[in-house]
Write an enzyme that holds these catalytic residues in place. Structure first.
Site, mmCIF file in Angstrom:
data_model
loop_
_atom_site.group_PDB
_atom_site.id
_atom_site.type_symbol
_atom_site.label_atom_id
_atom_site.label_comp_id
_atom_site.label_asym_id
_atom_site.label_seq_id
_atom_site.Cartn_x
_atom_site.Cartn_y
_atom_site.Cartn_z
ATOM 1 N NE ARG A 21 -2.953 0.482 3.344
ATOM 2 C CZ ARG A 21 -2.257 0.795 4.444
ATOM 3 N NH1 ARG A 21 -1.552 1.923 4.483
ATOM 4 N NH2 ARG A 21 -2.256 -0.003 5.493
ATOM 5 C CE1 TYR A 26 -16.571 12.030 -15.668
ATOM 6 C CE2 TYR A 26 -16.011 12.285 -13.355
ATOM 7 C CZ TYR A 26 -16.451 11.501 -14.404
ATOM 8 O OH TYR A 26 -16.783 10.188 -14.181
ATOM 9 C CG ASP A 52 -9.803 16.608 -15.437
ATOM 10 O OD1 ASP A 52 -9.091 15.945 -16.216
ATOM 11 O OD2 ASP A 52 -10.884 16.189 -14.967
ATOM 12 C CE LYS A 107 -12.634 8.275 -18.407
ATOM 13 N NZ LYS A 107 -12.958 9.574 -17.849
HETATM 14 C C1 LIG Z 1 -13.420 10.064 -16.667
HETATM 15 C C2 LIG Z 1 -13.059 11.414 -16.180
HETATM 16 C C3 LIG Z 1 -12.851 11.660 -14.814
HETATM 17 C C4 LIG Z 1 -13.069 10.602 -13.741
HETATM 18 O O1 LIG Z 1 -12.126 9.577 -13.847
HETATM 19 P P1 LIG Z 1 -12.405 8.041 -13.380
HETATM 20 O O2 LIG Z 1 -11.132 7.370 -13.757
HETATM 21 O O3 LIG Z 1 -13.602 7.571 -14.125
HETATM 22 O O4 LIG Z 1 -12.649 8.084 -11.917
HETATM 23 C C5 LIG Z 1 -12.483 12.936 -14.440
HETATM 24 N N1 LIG Z 1 -12.304 13.921 -15.357
HETATM 25 C C6 LIG Z 1 -12.516 13.722 -16.673
HETATM 26 C C7 LIG Z 1 -12.322 14.840 -17.624
HETATM 27 C C8 LIG Z 1 -12.889 12.463 -17.138
HETATM 28 O O5 LIG Z 1 -13.098 12.269 -18.444
#
Ligand SMILES: *Cc1c(COP(=O)(O)O)cnc(C)c1O
Length: 397
Positions: free
Chosen positions: A70, A122, A194, A219
């Site tokens: 961890r 998001y 982000d 992603k």
């Molecule tokens: C998918 C996404 C998130 C959240 O991420 P997870 O891996 O699904 O928790 C946050 N910001 C953006 C722009 C995203 O596309």
């Protein structure tokens, strides 16, 4: 993609600093960062370390510094090294999802602190602020960040984080990172970007003045729709970063060794995948713009897009995400999702396969997405096949 075209980012400035030579380009960083032949076997591809615990030496120490998985694990260390190098940051922290990475930023704040977030962030980010952190005394304003003056109006001495997301979801709007970072710094707040949609291949927020970069590595960085992950990359170390590390290590918000391994494998091809995503998306966007059934195409590569000028300055290409609005309202939008054959009806983005989604139905009652809007994640198929698929589906329109 048209292979004669040199991807625009190849001519862009190299990744700043990090552990690597400043002149090293992102294709090279993506292949080599966090990579070393396994010292015990010589294996060129790294092994996956599943052990949760590590042997203590006779002198009480640990030969590679790992004690318990961890707290640290070799696959996670390699991933964090690569993430820091790609974004040009001092350090990176890997999490079990993008949402866990976002949580750790807010958890590093204190009751009474104030956060400013985009009104079209998001939806999970805004849900955290509304449904989790409001109860812990964290205040927030959600504003339209294309209007920097509107952001300036809600900045106050307690503002500790200005959260930026660009391009945004689902209208693919583009905001000015440098101006928003300057504004955050006037009250000593951090600017957090982000960078999930752009990836470090197309946009390096730390070089534009941001303090932290957040990723859903689920992603494009993973790139194959087969892992969940998140990361924070910080421009410099310090107390705030230490608090986020506590959430990771003591809070246990960690990715599995296998997910770290898969993610690093995905990162190796990231710049080349992104080049193809961008080229495909531009071709598809131009086609859609010319189709009479389509009311609007939201893609920052189009001259008609409201954020095109800023995108030209702050990104080296325009990414693989777009949204469209169709004549005929929600019914027409839903019908298109039923008629396409190559596009899969699914949420998420950034994988090899093209996806299509009616965002308003996914986002629920708080959604501000137009009812005739569909979001498209343009994959790595041949663009002509994607266009033929859309053309046939739209002809029945
Ligand atoms: C998918 C996404 C998130 C959240 O991420 P997870 O891996 O699904 O928790 C946050 N910001 C953006 C722009 C995203 O596309």
């Amino acid at each position: 993609m048209s292979h004669q075209d040199t991807p625009r980012y190849l001519a862009a400035s190299p990744a700043p600093g990090g552990l690597f030579a400043p002149r090293m380009r992102i294709e090279t960083l993506a292949v080599h960062a966090g990579h070393a032949a396994d010292p015990s076997t010589g294996a060129v591809t790294p092994p996956i370390h599943l052990s949760t615990t590590f042997e203590r030496d006779l002198d009480g120490g640990f030969r590679a510094g790992h004690v318990y998985a961890r707290t640290s694990n070799p696959n996670r260390d390699a991933l964090e090294e690569a993430m820091a190098a790609l974004e040009g940051g001092a350090t990176a922290i890997a999490y079990g999802s993008g949402s866990a990475a976002t949580m750790s930023v807010f958890q590093a704040l204190s009751p009474g602190d104030h956060v400013i977030a985009p009104h079209d962030a998001y939806y999970g980010t805004l849900r955290q602020l509304r449904e989790i952190f409001a109860r812990w005394g964290l205040e927030h304003d959600a504003v339209d960040m294309t209007d920097v003056d509107a952001v300036a109006r809600v900045v106050r001495p307690e503002t500790r984080v200005v959260w930026v997301e660009t391009p945004s979801n689902p209208l693919v709007r583009v905001v000015d990172i440098a101006r928003l970072a300057d504004l955050a710094h006037t009250v000593g707040a951090r600017c957090v970007v982000d960078n999930t949609w752009a990836t470090p291949v197309l946009q390096r927020p730390l070089g534009l003045g941001a303090d932290l970069v957040m990723h859903s590595t689920t992603k494009y960085l993973g790139g194959h729709s087969d892992l969940l992950g998140g990361a924070i990359v910080a421009k410099s170390d310090g107390d705030f970063v230490e608090r986020m590390r506590l959430t990771q290590r003591v809070g246990g918000a960690i990715p599995s060794p296998f997910d770290c391994w898969l993610l690093l494998r995905g990162i190796r091809t990231l710049p080349w995948r992104i080049a193809a995503h961008c080229s495909n998306a531009m071709t598809v966007a131009r086609y859609l713009e010319s189709n009479r059934a389509v009311e609007a195409v939201h893609y920052p590569g189009l001259e008609s897009h409201s954020g095109h000028e800023i995108a030209m300055r702050q990104m080296s290409d325009f990414g693989g995400m777009m949204s469209i609005q169709l004549h005929g309202g929600e019914a027409a939008a839903m019908a298109l999702t039923h008629r396409v054959k190559l596009f899969t009806r699914a949420t998420s983005l950034g994988g090899t396969e093209s996806l299509i989604e009616h965002r308003r139905s996914v986002e629920g009652p708080t959604s501000i997405s137009p009812e005739n809007l569909l979001r498209l994640s343009i994959g790595l198929e041949h663009p002509d096949d994607l266009i033929e698929d859309l053309d046939e589906a739209l002809r029945a329109h």
